[in-house]
Design an enzyme around this catalytic site. Structure first.
Site, PDB file in Angstrom:
ATOM      1  CG  HIS A 162       1.494  10.330  11.793  1.00  0.00           C
ATOM      2  ND1 HIS A 162       1.943   9.034  11.647  1.00  0.00           N
ATOM      3  CD2 HIS A 162       2.491  11.004  12.442  1.00  0.00           C
ATOM      4  CE1 HIS A 162       3.169   8.940  12.167  1.00  0.00           C
ATOM      5  NE2 HIS A 162       3.525  10.125  12.648  1.00  0.00           N
TER       6      HIS A 162
ATOM      7  NE  ARG B  34       0.793   4.718  18.017  1.00  0.00           N
ATOM      8  CZ  ARG B  34       0.951   4.286  16.764  1.00  0.00           C
ATOM      9  NH1 ARG B  34       1.163   5.152  15.771  1.00  0.00           N
ATOM     10  NH2 ARG B  34       0.898   2.994  16.478  1.00  0.00           N
TER      11      ARG B  34
ATOM     12  NE  ARG C 214      -5.643   6.731  12.856  1.00  0.00           N
ATOM     13  CZ  ARG C 214      -4.434   6.199  12.976  1.00  0.00           C
ATOM     14  NH1 ARG C 214      -4.239   5.140  13.751  1.00  0.00           N
ATOM     15  NH2 ARG C 214      -3.409   6.726  12.330  1.00  0.00           N
TER      16      ARG C 214
ATOM     17  CB  THR D 138      -3.750   1.291  12.110  1.00  0.00           C
ATOM     18  OG1 THR D 138      -2.633   1.431  12.991  1.00  0.00           O
ATOM     19  CG2 THR D 138      -3.349   1.729  10.719  1.00  0.00           C
TER      20      THR D 138
ATOM     21  CG  PHE E 261      -0.305  -0.081   2.550  1.00  0.00           C
ATOM     22  CD1 PHE E 261       0.228   1.057   3.166  1.00  0.00           C
ATOM     23  CD2 PHE E 261      -0.216  -1.292   3.217  1.00  0.00           C
ATOM     24  CE1 PHE E 261       0.845   0.987   4.410  1.00  0.00           C
ATOM     25  CE2 PHE E 261       0.404  -1.381   4.471  1.00  0.00           C
ATOM     26  CZ  PHE E 261       0.936  -0.235   5.061  1.00  0.00           C
TER      27      PHE E 261
ATOM     28  CG  ASN F 276      -5.551   6.261   9.310  1.00  0.00           C
ATOM     29  OD1 ASN F 276      -4.996   7.212   8.744  1.00  0.00           O
ATOM     30  ND2 ASN F 276      -4.887   5.214   9.751  1.00  0.00           N
TER      31      ASN F 276
HETATM   32  P1  ADP Z   1      -0.393   4.102  12.394  1.00  0.00           P
HETATM   33  O1  ADP Z   1      -0.653   5.333  11.541  1.00  0.00           O
HETATM   34  O2  ADP Z   1      -1.624   3.739  13.200  1.00  0.00           O
HETATM   35  O3  ADP Z   1       0.858   4.212  13.222  1.00  0.00           O
HETATM   36  P2  ADP Z   1       1.051   2.331  10.547  1.00  0.00           P
HETATM   37  O4  ADP Z   1       2.323   2.963  10.959  1.00  0.00           O
HETATM   38  O5  ADP Z   1       0.962   0.831  10.538  1.00  0.00           O
HETATM   39  O6  ADP Z   1      -0.203   2.872  11.393  1.00  0.00           O
HETATM   40  O7  ADP Z   1       0.690   2.803   9.063  1.00  0.00           O
HETATM   41  C1  ADP Z   1       0.865   4.136   8.689  1.00  0.00           C
HETATM   42  C2  ADP Z   1      -0.291   4.573   7.848  1.00  0.00           C
HETATM   43  O8  ADP Z   1      -0.295   3.831   6.637  1.00  0.00           O
HETATM   44  C3  ADP Z   1      -1.677   4.309   8.453  1.00  0.00           C
HETATM   45  O9  ADP Z   1      -2.074   5.288   9.373  1.00  0.00           O
HETATM   46  C4  ADP Z   1      -2.537   4.278   7.218  1.00  0.00           C
HETATM   47  O10 ADP Z   1      -2.844   5.609   6.766  1.00  0.00           O
HETATM   48  C5  ADP Z   1      -1.634   3.621   6.205  1.00  0.00           C
HETATM   49  N1  ADP Z   1      -1.878   2.185   6.147  1.00  0.00           N
HETATM   50  C6  ADP Z   1      -1.470   1.226   7.011  1.00  0.00           C
HETATM   51  N2  ADP Z   1      -1.898   0.014   6.643  1.00  0.00           N
HETATM   52  C7  ADP Z   1      -2.606   0.184   5.502  1.00  0.00           C
HETATM   53  C8  ADP Z   1      -3.329  -0.682   4.615  1.00  0.00           C
HETATM   54  N3  ADP Z   1      -3.378  -1.994   4.837  1.00  0.00           N
HETATM   55  N4  ADP Z   1      -3.941  -0.126   3.554  1.00  0.00           N
HETATM   56  C9  ADP Z   1      -3.877   1.193   3.304  1.00  0.00           C
HETATM   57  N5  ADP Z   1      -3.222   2.076   4.099  1.00  0.00           N
HETATM   58  C10 ADP Z   1      -2.589   1.577   5.177  1.00  0.00           C
END
Ligand code: ADP
Length: 169
Positions: A135, A105, A122, A111, A77, A132
């Site tokens: 960040h 967080r 979220r 996420t 992705f 979402n």
């Molecule tokens: P977080 O933002 O909750 O720390 P991650 O670091 O795992 O999550 O991922 C960063 C960002 O990448 C997520 O907030 C989301 O916008 C995007 N993301 C993560 N996993 C996916 C996925 N399976 N499909 C599309 N976008 C994703």
């Protein structure tokens, strides 16, 4: 001799709200900006009692998005994620406080917004992982790294909120 001045100086050193505390990088993603959620999201961190030390509306260049998310660059992705983050202005923020990284967080939620608890940003305001809205850094080290990445030195602001003594004992 000037004992009063000295004790004041000494006291300052131990007042928690005058200490540099943990920092995190919070960013309202393009969907949050386009959907008019900027005030709502900032408000949650303000009301919690953390201190904002940086704030700007910013159109993120491709290279910065790629650097910010470099740990995810092997994920399928990743191209979509970079396209999303660079699709419109984001709101970049630095927030400071004891335990701010983990607490932010929690305020942000899981996420995947469908798995995020109600009451979280979220959980209340989004439905898809790829949209979402916000960040938050995942460790104090990344908080420092990301603030340095997104802000130039003169853009951050050291200040003491008037409410500090009512939040911190
Ligand atoms: P977080 O933002 O909750 O720390 P991650 O670091 O795992 O999550 O991922 C960063 C960002 O990448 C997520 O907030 C989301 O916008 C995007 N993301 C993560 N996993 C996916 C996925 N399976 N499909 C599309 N976008 C994703």
């Amino acid at each position: 001799h000037a004992p009063k001045q000295k004790s004041l100086t000494k006291r300052r050193i131990f007042l928690p709200h005058l200490q540099k505390m943990e920092e995190t990088y919070i960013m309202i993603k393009p969907d949050g900006v386009q959907r008019g959620l900027v005030g709502e999201i900032i408000s949650r961190f303000e009301k919690k009692g953390f201190k904002m030390t940086g704030l700007k509306l910013f159109k993120c260049p491709q290279e910065l998005a790629e650097e910010h998310y470099k740990d995810l660059n092997s994920k399928p992705f990743f191209p979509k994620l970079i396209g999303y983050i660079t699709s419109g202005p984001v709101v970049c923020m630095a927030w400071e406080g004891d335990g701010v990284v983990a607490s932010a967080r929690k305020l942000i939620g899981a996420t995947n917004p469908l798995q995020a608890e109600p009451g979280t940003i979220r959980g209340d305001l989004a439905v898809q992982t790829g949209r979402n809205v916000v960040h938050g850094s995942d460790s104090p080290e990344n908080g420092k790294r990301e603030i340095a990445l997104w802000f130039k030195e003169g853009e951050l602001c050291e200040w003491t909120p008037a409410q500090a003594p009512w939040l911190l004992e």
